[in-house]
Design a protein around this motif. Structure first.
Motif: not given
Length: 74
Positions: A2, A4, A53-58, A60-61, A64
């Motif tokens: 995904r 980023i 995909e499974e590491q995207f949220d981490r 992104e955080a 940020s």
């Protein structure tokens, strides 16, 4: 995978890669060869950085949080 980030700013690319590396997040740089072939036309092609995909949220955080701390430091 995904996306980023999409940028042609070499400093931002290096910064993002360093953060992802430090935190053991896999990433893939897309369009790097195309940008290299164009040489001086670096603005013509934006490079994309993608993470699983499974590491995207981490990822992104982390990016940020790092961007916020950079803004506060100035």
């Amino acid at each position: 995978m995904r996306e980023i980030c999409r940028t042609n700013n070499p400093v931002k690319i290096s910064w993002i890669q360093a953060i992802l590396d430090e935190n053991n997040i896999d990433f893939l740089m897309l369009d790097d060869e195309t940008a290299s072939l164009l040489g001086g036309s670096i603005d013509a092609v934006k490079r994309r950085i993608c993470v699983p995909e499974e590491q995207f949220d981490r990822a992104e955080a982390l990016l940020s949080r790092a961007e916020l701390s950079t803004m506060v430091a100035h």
